[in-house]
Write an enzyme that holds these catalytic residues in place. Structure first.
Site, PDB file in Angstrom:
ATOM      1  N   LYS A 116     -14.551 -43.449  -3.264  1.00 47.76           N
ATOM      2  CA  LYS A 116     -14.277 -43.052  -1.883  1.00 47.76           C
ATOM      3  C   LYS A 116     -15.136 -43.843  -0.905  1.00 47.76           C
ATOM      4  O   LYS A 116     -14.694 -44.188   0.194  1.00 47.76           O
ATOM      5  CB  LYS A 116     -14.507 -41.552  -1.713  1.00 47.76           C
ATOM      6  CG  LYS A 116     -13.423 -40.669  -2.315  1.00 47.76           C
ATOM      7  CD  LYS A 116     -13.681 -39.208  -2.000  1.00 47.76           C
ATOM      8  CE  LYS A 116     -12.489 -38.343  -2.413  1.00 47.76           C
ATOM      9  NZ  LYS A 116     -12.243 -38.352  -3.834  1.00 47.76           N
ATOM     10  N   GLU A 200     -19.618 -36.543   4.766  1.00 45.43           N
ATOM     11  CA  GLU A 200     -18.968 -36.858   6.027  1.00 45.43           C
ATOM     12  C   GLU A 200     -18.933 -35.620   6.914  1.00 45.43           C
ATOM     13  O   GLU A 200     -19.062 -34.482   6.434  1.00 45.43           O
ATOM     14  CB  GLU A 200     -17.556 -37.396   5.807  1.00 45.43           C
ATOM     15  CG  GLU A 200     -16.624 -36.448   5.104  1.00 45.43           C
ATOM     16  CD  GLU A 200     -15.297 -37.104   4.724  1.00 45.43           C
ATOM     17  OE1 GLU A 200     -15.253 -38.344   4.597  1.00 45.43           O
ATOM     18  OE2 GLU A 200     -14.305 -36.369   4.561  1.00 45.43           O
ATOM     19  N   HIS A 235     -10.419 -26.388  -1.664  1.00 48.97           N
ATOM     20  CA  HIS A 235     -10.038 -27.770  -1.364  1.00 48.97           C
ATOM     21  C   HIS A 235      -8.834 -28.220  -2.176  1.00 48.97           C
ATOM     22  O   HIS A 235      -8.576 -29.419  -2.296  1.00 48.97           O
ATOM     23  CB  HIS A 235     -11.206 -28.738  -1.586  1.00 48.97           C
ATOM     24  CG  HIS A 235     -12.406 -28.436  -0.756  1.00 48.97           C
ATOM     25  ND1 HIS A 235     -12.427 -28.588   0.610  1.00 48.97           N
ATOM     26  CD2 HIS A 235     -13.629 -27.967  -1.093  1.00 48.97           C
ATOM     27  CE1 HIS A 235     -13.607 -28.236   1.077  1.00 48.97           C
ATOM     28  NE2 HIS A 235     -14.353 -27.854   0.069  1.00 48.97           N
ATOM     29  N   ARG A 292      -1.527 -42.988  -7.109  1.00 43.24           N
ATOM     30  CA  ARG A 292      -0.670 -42.378  -8.124  1.00 43.24           C
ATOM     31  C   ARG A 292       0.384 -41.537  -7.419  1.00 43.24           C
ATOM     32  O   ARG A 292       0.401 -41.422  -6.197  1.00 43.24           O
ATOM     33  CB  ARG A 292      -1.506 -41.466  -9.041  1.00 43.24           C
ATOM     34  CG  ARG A 292      -2.320 -40.437  -8.250  1.00 43.24           C
ATOM     35  CD  ARG A 292      -3.021 -39.429  -9.116  1.00 43.24           C
ATOM     36  NE  ARG A 292      -3.998 -38.635  -8.393  1.00 43.24           N
ATOM     37  CZ  ARG A 292      -3.739 -37.625  -7.594  1.00 43.24           C
ATOM     38  NH1 ARG A 292      -2.496 -37.269  -7.377  1.00 43.24           N
ATOM     39  NH2 ARG A 292      -4.710 -36.953  -6.997  1.00 43.24           N
TER      40      ARG A 292
END
Length: 674
Positions: A116, A200, A235, A292
């Site tokens: 990421k 973040e 999440h 994917r």
């Protein structure tokens, strides 16, 4: 085109790929573990190869065995599905070395998006908007914490190699950082074998909107519009829809072109999803790219009329994209609800067990069920607890939502706890209907979804009681038809009493509150009816049962409910699926003195089947209320066992690495005397 492919996955997605391959005349090879020896995907495939024991690290994650299976069976290509090896660059590289086509992007693209932090660096150079954060190489807790402190809380910790909500933690204050950081790293290592983290800024009211992109090997790229995946727990997505609501054509075009720019920045090929956070002011930020097929791809298929697995196969075989951007159009609206074996009333903990009864809604042009299980199959501790994906379509959002709620009310599963009632309540809640949705939707509207508010049960309680009485009457008719004396009063259930009123006394429990109900059968001329009294109110009721629908008149107001009736040793569970939600009642059976359950003597019980990841205390330790004591893991999700109050740990019954049965006593605990 390929003549034979191997599917390096299991369950629902393996079955999904097999269906398209079969339609295209392509033979399929399944792989399986001990737990999946008689699974649906194995039986559907033309051939199947055994990989190893049930844990995925000993079977589905063994790239060498998967590649050997492809070579042994002569498969020309491998479809990785999602999860497992689908975003593993080393596996993709090994496929190339063995001249086996990997049905997915090239190695360089997987590597670029596999981290990421690296992905954000690439997107920054490509001028794709990013959420503020730290995604550097220095992985010390102090450095990452300083970045969080400087940004200001709340922040979101994320595994750089993560996906599917694993290795993620919201941190709301500096005091919570250390515990959240450690937990996220453990979960990341368990799920991906990589515990590197980024942090973040956590936007408090964002929507999660993702763009489906496709690129071929001939420099063509398109976006197949967007999906809104904002409704999440832990999440992880719960209900997805396409197209996204409140989406202007200008914003759709801007996000779509930004997604293509993201894909082209890494030389992408095949199916990919670029995920964005969409803020309330219309600005959007790159979050990550999944290299994917996504779990929620069916909603895109439903609104575009395209088979994305077929697109994957054609692109991997070197063909050009089946459609240009100008040829792609949005038709109608689609929802996908993920049917899970989990307990929404217990923090969505995963559930295990046998699917004793499984009856999905009937499939049609409007209703689709993607599944990898059958009645009698086991939901095990080793894999994701998804049972199926329920997908619906109609010409607009309102009609599609009606399709979804009807289909959910018709879904019948016995043997394991599921989230079906939770999904129904969510889909029928006013905020969801009114599109008042962001990523904190479930937490924000918890009381409405779980019916924990001070809601009047004025109609629902009498309806449940009436259903019970009408059911007993039906049973009486059946019994009377087979008895030698059908007119005996002992063969009916009309509450007949010699020289007394015909009364039924029942106790219905809703949200752990018990309601005594009196049902008195009355007749006036040709009219037969019931007077039902509960909570100081008496209503005049009539009704009839047709299939699984209860038609009822309460004080002259006619309505209906879809009924699900489960019989258990503790009491019958009655679920009323109404326009404003599902209402669950337990018909409490009388206590005949045979309840021998003890109070566990101050012990703490395992909330689920799983593995003991960490024991944080020792026997004899004094602990404070809410202090973490143990950490369990099941289906790649962690659950922390905390002290219920101040006290002392007397005995520990499990050590790290032990398998634990749900309900087992984990430790003996003595509360502190006040």
């Amino acid at each position: 085109m390929f003549t034979k492919i191997l599917i390096a996955n299991r369950g629902e997605i393996a079955c999904r790929v097999i269906k398209t391959a079969r339609r295209m005349g392509i033979l399929t090879v399944a792989v399986y573990s001990d737990a999946d020896a008689d699974s649906l995907h194995v039986n559907m495939a033309d051939e199947a190869i055994y990989l190893g024991p049930s844990p995925s690290r000993e079977s589905y994650l063994l790239s060498e065995k998967v590649i050997d299976a492809a070579k042994r069976t002569g498969a020309q290509a491998i479809h990785p599905g999602y999860g497992f090896l689908s975003e593993n660059a080393d596996f993709c590289r090994r496929c190339s070395d063995e001249n086996i086509v990997f049905i997915g992007p090239p190695v360089a693209a997987i590597e670029a998006m596999g981290s990421k932090s690296a992905a954000k660096n690439i997107m920054e150079k490509a001028n794709v908007p990013l959420v503020p954060g730290y995604h550097g190489d220095d992985q010390s807790e102090a450095v990452i914490k300083k970045a969080a402190d400087d940004m200001g809380y709340p922040v979101l910790l994320k595994a750089t190699a993560g996906g599917g909500g694993k290795g993620m933690r919201q941190v709301w204050s500096e005091a919570e950082f250390s515990e959240g950081f450690s937990a996220a790293k453990r979960e990341a290592m368990s799920s991906f074998g990589d515990d590197r983290m980024l942090v973040e800024k956590y936007l408090t009211q964002p929507r999660h909107v993702e763009i489906q992109v496709f690129c071929d090997n001939h420099e063509h790229a398109v976006y197949l519009f967007e999906r809104d995946c904002s409704v999440q727990r832990r999440h992880q997505k719960v209900i997805e829809e396409a197209p996204a609501f409140k989406m202007s054509e200008a914003l759709r075009k801007a996000m779509g072109e930004s997604a293509i720019k993201s894909a082209q920045a890494i030389g992408y090929q095949g199916a990919g999803t670029v995920e964005f956070l969409l803020d309330v002011d219309g600005s959007f930020y790159f979050m990550e790219m999944n290299t994917r097929l996504q779990v929620e791809h069916p909603v895109t298929e439903m609104i575009t009329g395209q088979d994305l697995v077929e697109w994957q196969l054609r692109v991997a075989a070197g063909e050009v994209l089946p459609k240009t951007q100008e040829q792609l159009v949005i038709n109608g609206h689609s929802f996908e609800a993920r049917i899970y074996a989990e307990d929404p009333n217990n923090d969505f903990l995963p559930a295990t067990g046998t699917l004793d009864f499984l009856q999905p809604p009937a499939e049609s042009a409007h209703v689709r069920v993607d599944t990898g299980v059958r009645q009698g199959d086991e939901v095990s501790v080793f894999y994701d607890p998804m049972i199926a994906k329920l997908i619906v379509w109609d010409e607009n959002r309102e009609k599609a939502l009606q399709r979804l709620t009807k289909a959910l009310s018709e879904y019948r599963i016995k043997g394991v706890t599921t989230n079906i009632d939770f999904l129904y309540n969510l889909a029928t809640s006013k905020p969801f209907i009114n599109e008042e949705i962001d990523t904190s939707f479930i937490e924000k509207y918890d009381s409405e979804i779980f019916h924990d508010n001070e809601q009047s049960l004025a109609d629902e309680l009498p309806m449940a009681a009436l259903y019970l009485v009408l059911s007993l009457a039906e049973q009486a008719k059946i019994k009377a038809a087979t008895t030698t004396d059908p007119f005996s009063p002992w063969n009916n259930t009309s509450a007949w009493r010699s020289n007394e009123a015909h009364n039924h006394q029942v106790v219905l429990a809703h949200n752990d509150i018990e309601y005594p109900v009196t049902v008195e059968q009355k007749r006036q001329g040709d009219r037969s009816y019931y007077l039902i009294s509960v909570s100081g109110r008496t209503v005049d009721c009539q009704g009839r049962i047709e299939g699984d629908t209860l038609h009822v008149s309460i004080d002259g107001y006619r309505s209906q409910a879809t009924i699900a009736h489960n019989i258990s040793s503790s009491g019958d569970q009655i679920s009323l699926y109404r326009q404003n939600g599902v209402f669950n009642f337990i018909n409490i059976k009388p206590d005949c003195g045979d309840n021998n359950a003890d109070d566990n003597h101050g012990g703490l019980l395992a909330p689920m089947n799983g593995t003991m990841v960490s024991v944080l205390v020792n026997a004899g330790d004094k602990v404070a209320k809410d202090q973490p004591l143990m950490i369990m893991e099941a289906m790649k999700m962690e659950h922390t066992i905390r002290a219920p109050e101040d006290g002392t740990i007397d005995t520990l019954f499990y050590a790290e690495g032990d398998m634990v049965d749900g309900g087992s006593e984990l430790l003996a605990f003595t509360p502190e005397e006040v």
